[in-house]
Scaffold this motif. Structure first.
Motif, PDB file in Angstrom:
ATOM      1  N   ALA A 180      -1.782 -76.104  88.972  1.00  0.00           N
ATOM      2  CA  ALA A 180      -2.487 -75.113  88.161  1.00  0.00           C
ATOM      3  C   ALA A 180      -1.937 -75.117  86.740  1.00  0.00           C
ATOM      4  O   ALA A 180      -0.721 -75.182  86.539  1.00  0.00           O
ATOM      5  CB  ALA A 180      -2.354 -73.734  88.778  1.00  0.00           C
ATOM      6  N   CYS A 194     -10.517 -72.156  85.186  1.00  0.00           N
ATOM      7  CA  CYS A 194     -10.966 -72.016  86.572  1.00  0.00           C
ATOM      8  C   CYS A 194     -12.410 -71.527  86.606  1.00  0.00           C
ATOM      9  O   CYS A 194     -12.758 -70.528  85.983  1.00  0.00           O
ATOM     10  CB  CYS A 194     -10.065 -71.036  87.318  1.00  0.00           C
ATOM     11  SG  CYS A 194     -10.626 -70.702  89.004  1.00  0.00           S
ATOM     12  N   CYS A 246     -11.118 -75.415  96.045  1.00  0.00           N
ATOM     13  CA  CYS A 246      -9.728 -75.689  96.421  1.00  0.00           C
ATOM     14  C   CYS A 246      -9.372 -74.930  97.695  1.00  0.00           C
ATOM     15  O   CYS A 246      -8.673 -75.440  98.569  1.00  0.00           O
ATOM     16  CB  CYS A 246      -8.785 -75.317  95.284  1.00  0.00           C
ATOM     17  SG  CYS A 246      -8.970 -73.634  94.669  1.00  0.00           S
ATOM     18  N   THR A 260     -10.534 -66.367  91.772  1.00  0.00           N
ATOM     19  CA  THR A 260      -9.529 -67.395  91.519  1.00  0.00           C
ATOM     20  C   THR A 260      -8.654 -67.580  92.768  1.00  0.00           C
ATOM     21  O   THR A 260      -8.479 -66.658  93.551  1.00  0.00           O
ATOM     22  CB  THR A 260      -8.635 -67.022  90.319  1.00  0.00           C
ATOM     23  OG1 THR A 260      -7.990 -65.781  90.593  1.00  0.00           O
ATOM     24  CG2 THR A 260      -9.460 -66.901  89.056  1.00  0.00           C
ATOM     25  N   CYS A 265      -6.258 -79.787  97.298  1.00  0.00           N
ATOM     26  CA  CYS A 265      -6.745 -78.724  96.408  1.00  0.00           C
ATOM     27  C   CYS A 265      -6.986 -79.267  95.004  1.00  0.00           C
ATOM     28  O   CYS A 265      -7.990 -78.948  94.362  1.00  0.00           O
ATOM     29  CB  CYS A 265      -5.768 -77.556  96.383  1.00  0.00           C
ATOM     30  SG  CYS A 265      -4.055 -78.037  96.142  1.00  0.00           S
ATOM     31  N   VAL A 266      -6.059 -80.106  94.528  1.00  0.00           N
ATOM     32  CA  VAL A 266      -6.207 -80.679  93.181  1.00  0.00           C
ATOM     33  C   VAL A 266      -7.415 -81.609  93.146  1.00  0.00           C
ATOM     34  O   VAL A 266      -8.203 -81.592  92.200  1.00  0.00           O
ATOM     35  CB  VAL A 266      -4.920 -81.431  92.786  1.00  0.00           C
ATOM     36  CG1 VAL A 266      -5.101 -82.102  91.432  1.00  0.00           C
ATOM     37  CG2 VAL A 266      -3.740 -80.476  92.751  1.00  0.00           C
ATOM     38  N   CYS A 272     -10.748 -79.725  92.784  1.00  0.00           N
ATOM     39  CA  CYS A 272     -11.048 -78.918  91.587  1.00  0.00           C
ATOM     40  C   CYS A 272     -11.977 -79.667  90.640  1.00  0.00           C
ATOM     41  O   CYS A 272     -11.636 -80.750  90.156  1.00  0.00           O
ATOM     42  CB  CYS A 272      -9.757 -78.541  90.865  1.00  0.00           C
ATOM     43  SG  CYS A 272     -10.072 -77.542  89.393  1.00  0.00           S
ATOM     44  N   SER A 274     -12.982 -78.662  87.662  1.00  0.00           N
ATOM     45  CA  SER A 274     -12.853 -78.338  86.233  1.00  0.00           C
ATOM     46  C   SER A 274     -11.550 -78.812  85.626  1.00  0.00           C
ATOM     47  O   SER A 274     -11.401 -78.808  84.405  1.00  0.00           O
ATOM     48  CB  SER A 274     -12.954 -76.828  86.042  1.00  0.00           C
ATOM     49  OG  SER A 274     -11.747 -76.224  86.457  1.00  0.00           O
ATOM     50  N   LEU A 292      -6.829 -77.113  88.195  1.00  0.00           N
ATOM     51  CA  LEU A 292      -5.713 -77.725  88.905  1.00  0.00           C
ATOM     52  C   LEU A 292      -5.643 -79.150  88.362  1.00  0.00           C
ATOM     53  O   LEU A 292      -6.492 -79.983  88.672  1.00  0.00           O
ATOM     54  CB  LEU A 292      -5.943 -77.727  90.419  1.00  0.00           C
ATOM     55  CG  LEU A 292      -6.272 -76.365  91.045  1.00  0.00           C
ATOM     56  CD1 LEU A 292      -6.401 -76.500  92.549  1.00  0.00           C
ATOM     57  CD2 LEU A 292      -5.204 -75.337  90.692  1.00  0.00           C
TER      58      LEU A 292
END
Lengths: 310, 255
Positions: B54, B64, B70, B92, B110-111, B114, B116, B119
């Motif tokens: 993050a 975000c 994520c 978030t 999770c990364v 994402c 955007s 992350l």
């Protein structure tokens, strides 16, 4: 003012209930389907759609992202990764082609609440209440972007009922019903057609996207109109109908091109004279024959009709 | 926007301008309320930690999209999406170390999810994640500080002996035992929260805090003399400073 007018009674009598509620049923199914497709990931483990209306993925591959959310991110000073940009381009292309505010009528979950409020509002014959101009929503787009720039955060997402409700439904997080109830009560008691029709910047964004959209409501058989005004009574954006419905004398094409039209198709449903249908802005249909002679000039001129302000 | 709304007469122009003013006024009014709300909701509860990669909280707020992808792709019940009734910006992602710490997946799902870059994709090794930093906040209840061999936080640390070491000191209470003090090294700690979750106390003595809250910061002009000397072949940072004679204890003063 407080005549509790129930649009669609005549249409139901002549066309049958299903024909007179066809688009309403289809839209509810569409809205349900959108939420259901997002639920396949947590419930079935197969992600048809994943994420939320702010940004998502089709089958784990094709990215989608909401143009207003992305615009706020940009305004807040973040240059997003290419996935989000591609996602927004796909969404923009889709709605630019298929009708911007079709998002409002066919996808947005809040529409169910505001439609319910409008329905009850008409039945109860309540006064319209606070009626800020419909352009307020466009100003709110500007406000959302300026505030995003000033606060450095995606500011509208703090209060945006569209994504809050959808996220609440799909992720099962709390207070979703409070948001739904707030919008419903706002539309019912504070401002008739207030949220979608006057304030929501998400709808205003999609309207801007769909300025030249292909799929439109057409009024090819407008000469058959018997001035019952059911379409205007049921329409969430009644200002879009009259210029076209009564525009034949002025040479206005029989296509509702106003980007505020949500293509909800309720006018098609409630019209007992089959004036409207869902079509494209391109194909010029041969004018319907049956009418001209029987229905001469419409009784209300377009100026009168334009006087019916929301 | 559409052409048929353009005002034609003076009266309709007046009404048009009035509508514009009313619309803009209503929007600005609503915006002012929203702006105030935004300022308040930017504060993040100190127990809420952001996922690996993050961006710093301020940049994260801008980046975000609040989509939840994520959270969907987190294979553990770790990541949650903030609702309206929490001290975290709605929509978030966050996690609470004490209830469900980050399991530090090697492939960083999770990364990868994402869209955007909130992350950051520049994080490729989960050991480089800096979600927070563990702090032994209460030495008075930590069992190891009391002289016992609990060692749980040390044992569960994914970077054992790097992020948490046990430093041996003399136990002055008994006079003949050792104490093994759990010691966090912020340059290695990812802030995953395994230690906080595992702490055997009713309330954890070791807690993961946001780095901004936990870390001190030296003034930029500070130089550590011993480091400078090591870098400078044993010479002082500023050469030629006169060295005054040291006064030894009991030597009775005098120059």
């Amino acid at each position: 003012m407080s005549r509790a007018r129930v649009p669609g009674v005549e249409a139901t009598a002549t066309k049958g209930w299903l024909r007179a509620h066809r688009f309403l049923v289809l839209r509810r199914l569409s809205q349900l389907l959108v939420v259901a497709l997002f639920m396949t990931a947590p419930l079935l483990g197969v992600a048809v759609l994943d994420g939320s209306l702010a940004a998502s993925r089709i089958l784990g591959v094709v990215p989608l992202s909401d143009p207003l959310v992305l615009a706020q991110t940009l305004a807040a000073g973040h240059w997003p990764a290419s996935t989000a940009l591609v996602g927004a381009a796909i969404v923009l292309g889709f709605y630019a082609l298929l009708g911007g505010r079709a998002y409002c009528a066919w996808v947005c979950p809040v529409n169910v609440a505001t439609d319910a409020a409008a329905w009850l509002h008409a039945r109860l014959g309540l006064p319209p209440g606070w009626q800020p101009p419909r352009a307020t929503r466009r100003w709110l787009v500007v406000v959302a972007l300026v505030l995003s720039a000033l606060t450095g955060t995606v500011v509208w997402e703090l209060v945006n009922p569209v994504t809050l409700v959808h996220r609440g439904l799909v992720f099962g997080i709390g207070l979703t019903w409070a948001v739904v109830a707030a919008v419903f009560l706002f539309d019912l008691l504070v401002s008739r057609h207030g949220w979608c029709g006057r304030l929501c910047p998400v709808g205003a964004t999609y309207a801007a996207v769909g300025q030249r959209a292909l799929v439109r409501i057409r009024a090819d058989a407008r000469a058959a109109c018997d001035d019952c005004l059911d379409c205007v009574a049921v329409c969430p954006e009644p200002q879009v109908i009259m210029p076209v419905l009564k525009g034949e004398a002025r040479g206005v094409p029989p296509v509702i091109v106003d980007a505020d039209c949500t293509a909800c198709g309720r006018c098609v449903d409630v019209c007992a004279k089959h004036v409207f249908h869902l079509g494209t802005r391109l194909v010029p249909r041969a004018p319907a024959d049956r009418t001209r002679a029987a229905n001469t000039v419409p009784r209300g001129t377009h100026r009168d009709a334009g006087g019916i302000r929301p | 926007m559409s052409t048929d709304r353009r005002p034609r007469s003076a009266a309709s122009r007046r009404r048009f301008l009035g509508d514009v003013a009313r619309g803009a006024g209503a929007a600005v009014l609503l915006g002012a309320g929203l702006g105030l709300h935004a300022r308040r909701s930017a504060a993040l509860a100190p127990t809420a930690l952001r996922p690996p990669g993050a961006l710093a909280e301020e940049a994260f707020q801008a980046a975000c999209l609040r989509c939840g992808l994520c959270v969907r792709d987190c294979p553990y019940p770790t990541l949650r999406l903030a609702g309206l009734d929490e001290d975290v910006t709605p929509g978030t992602p966050y996690f609470v170390a004490r209830s469900a710490p980050c399991e530090m997946c090697d492939d960083l799902p999770c990364v990868a999810a994402c869209p955007s870059g909130a992350l950051s994709p520049s994080l490729t090794d989960v050991n480089d994640a800096r979600m927070g930093v563990a702090v032994l906040v209460d030495q008075e209840t930590c069992l190891n500080f009391l002289g016992l061999r609990c060692d749980v936080c040390h044992r569960v640390c994914p970077l054992i002996d790097e992020a948490i070491t046990l430093e041996r000191t003399h136990n002055t209470r008994t006079g003949k035992h050792a104490r093994f003090l759990p010691t966090v090294h912020a340059d290695a700690c990812t802030g995953c929260g395994k230690c906080e979750q595992a702490c055997v106390l009713e309330e954890a003595a070791i807690k993961v805090l946001p780095r901004s809250l936990a870390k001190g910061e030296l003034g930029r002009h500070y130089r550590l003399g011993w480091e400078e000397k090591a870098r400078n072949q044993g010479e002082a940072l500023v050469p030629g400073i006169m060295d005054l004679p040291d006064r030894m204890p009991g030597s009775g003063g005098g120059s």
